[in-house]
Design an enzyme around this catalytic site. Structure first.
Site, mmCIF file in Angstrom:
data_model
loop_
_atom_site.group_PDB
_atom_site.id
_atom_site.type_symbol
_atom_site.label_atom_id
_atom_site.label_comp_id
_atom_site.label_asym_id
_atom_site.label_seq_id
_atom_site.Cartn_x
_atom_site.Cartn_y
_atom_site.Cartn_z
ATOM 1 N N CYS A 54 0.823 -1.208 0.000
ATOM 2 C CA CYS A 54 0.000 0.000 0.000
ATOM 3 C C CYS A 54 0.865 1.271 0.000
ATOM 4 C CB CYS A 54 -0.964 -0.036 1.184
ATOM 5 S SG CYS A 54 -2.333 1.137 1.020
ATOM 6 N N HIS A 67 -3.877 -5.150 0.105
ATOM 7 C CA HIS A 67 -3.589 -5.684 1.435
ATOM 8 C C HIS A 67 -3.689 -7.211 1.463
ATOM 9 C CE1 HIS A 67 -3.626 -1.847 3.811
ATOM 10 N NE2 HIS A 67 -4.236 -1.444 2.716
ATOM 11 N N GLU A 82 -2.825 -9.207 3.705
ATOM 12 C CA GLU A 82 -3.154 -9.766 5.024
ATOM 13 C C GLU A 82 -4.667 -9.947 5.179
ATOM 14 O OE1 GLU A 82 -3.995 -5.572 5.496
ATOM 15 O OE2 GLU A 82 -2.300 -6.635 4.609
#
Length: 407
Positions: free
Chosen positions: A280, A375, A377
């Site tokens: 990001c 992202h 995650e």
């Protein structure tokens, strides 16, 4: 209450009023804390994970509109936050849940917003609002409720013009440097987890916290990494002293053009040959370190349903995103990195957004470094991109063996 576009919109002291800098007005009910807040207004298309959204430091100084109409069903708990506090500047929802129904819930969302001083508004037409932001672009806005709707001198209700003037005094997101205010003040360590818990780490990662989400070091720990999370003010010498096998730059808020100190830090990391992975804001800083420019998107990408194509495999993945800026790099060709007449070798755009062709990742061919704009995650969100942490681990393993593995 209903909203309209007239500057003559009427409201009562018990209402909440949302004012956009272009003059649009929405009148609804207070939600969360009562007061006022002015910031850039953005929208998130995620259907779930509102607690993770609220606690994502990348939303610092932004009013968030939830496009999903019903928010708060599962309340809040102590396990899902991505950081130690709510970071959004304000919150806009259509219909807050009147009940909390989840066995993990410790309180309601409304109560948590109020306890942390987050001013919100509910029961407005968020569909109309988001359609307007998609057309006009994100902009500054203000939410006003309680005594902030009254003139302190006379006690009379303020005019829309008065509220609008206050909104237009708020700083624009472009030009703001925010990563220092969301970063950790002290270094801390996340030890290997899952099947690696209690074992010696396979790798040590220096993770520069520019607004890091809690799930990110956890994903690395699950792969046997000891993660040393360091402040944004860390020096290259302090990173070297950790003897890391790789360096990670996190997500974070603000304008990447206002980030020269951390860009210079990243260039030192790349020159030293450390394997690098950025997410990001880390992707935007990587782009600037390589010599590319960045620019502000019209309304950004925020939500958990963005289709991205991995140009190295041809695979399409559904991703979670939260960014208002992007890297300006050529798609479909390998080029010398612009910085220092190609000092960092060849680079290409590794991922693209299939909705609008925005650059979603960069990969170097001659140094061990890569990044993505989204992202992996994914909390809450799809898990399609979790393989990127494996790529980083493979990159560190190859570097240890003296090999160069293109991430």
């Amino acid at each position: 209450m209903n909203q309209n576009d007239s500057v003559a919109s009427s409201f009562t002291p018990s209402d909440a009023v949302l004012v956009l800098e272009d003059g649009q007005v929405y009148v609804g009910d207070p939600y969360g804390a009562v007061g006022s807040t002015c910031a850039e207004i953005v929208f998130s298309t995620s259907m779930t994970g509102y607690q993770e959204t609220l606690t994502d430091p990348s939303y610092d100084r932004q009013i968030v509109v939830q496009t999903f109409p019903h928010i708060g069903d599962t309340g809040v708990n102590n396990e899902d936050p991505e950081s130690s506090r709510i970071w959004v500047a304000g919150y806009v929802v259509r219909e807050p849940s009147p009940n909390v129904s989840n066995w993990r819930a410790s309180s309601s969302l409304d109560d948590d917003l109020a306890a942390q001083g987050i001013v919100g508004i509910c029961r407005i037409d968020t569909r109309k609002l988001v359609r307007h932001l998609r057309s006009a672009g994100v902009m500054r806005a203000g939410i006003f409720s309680g005594d902030t709707l009254k003139d302190p001198a006379t006690g009379a209700l303020r005019s829309i013009d008065s509220l609008l003037a206050q909104v237009r005094q708020a700083p624009r997101m472009k030009g703001l440097s925010l990563y220092d205010e969301v970063s950790t003040e002290e270094r801390y360590t996340i030890e290997p987890a899952g099947e690696f818990e209690g074992k010696e780490p396979l790798f040590t990662v220096a993770a520069v916290d520019l607004g890091i989400k809690g799930m990110t070091p956890h994903r690395l720990a699950e792969r046997g990494c000891r993660v040393q999370v360091v402040p944004s003010t860390v020096t290259f010498e302090q990173i070297e002293a950790l003897h890391p096998d790789g360096v990670f730059f996190s997500n974070g808020p603000g304008d990447p053009e206002q980030s020269d100190p951390v860009v210079e830090l990243l260039r030192k990391v790349l020159k030293a040959g450390y394997p690098f992975f950025g997410i990001c804001f880390g992707n935007q800083l990587f782009g600037r370190a390589l010599g590319f420019g960045t620019y502000k998107l019209k309304f950004g990408h925020r939500g958990s349903n963005r289709p991205v194509k991995d140009m190295t495999t041809g695979k399409v993945e559904i991703t979670t995103q939260n960014h208002g800026f992007a890297v300006d790099a050529p798609i479909g060709e390998t080029v010398p990195s612009p910085y220092g007449n190609g000092e960092f070798g060849r680079v290409f755009v590794s991922h693209i957004d299939l909705n609008d062709d925005v650059v979603e990742g960069l990969q170097c061919l001659d140094i061990p470094a890569f990044s993505v704009q989204y992202h992996p995650e994914a909390a809450a969100g799809p898990h399609d991109a979790a393989y990127l942490f494996d790529r980083f681990v493979d990159l560190m393993a190859s570097a240890k063996k003296g090999e160069l593995l293109n991430a």
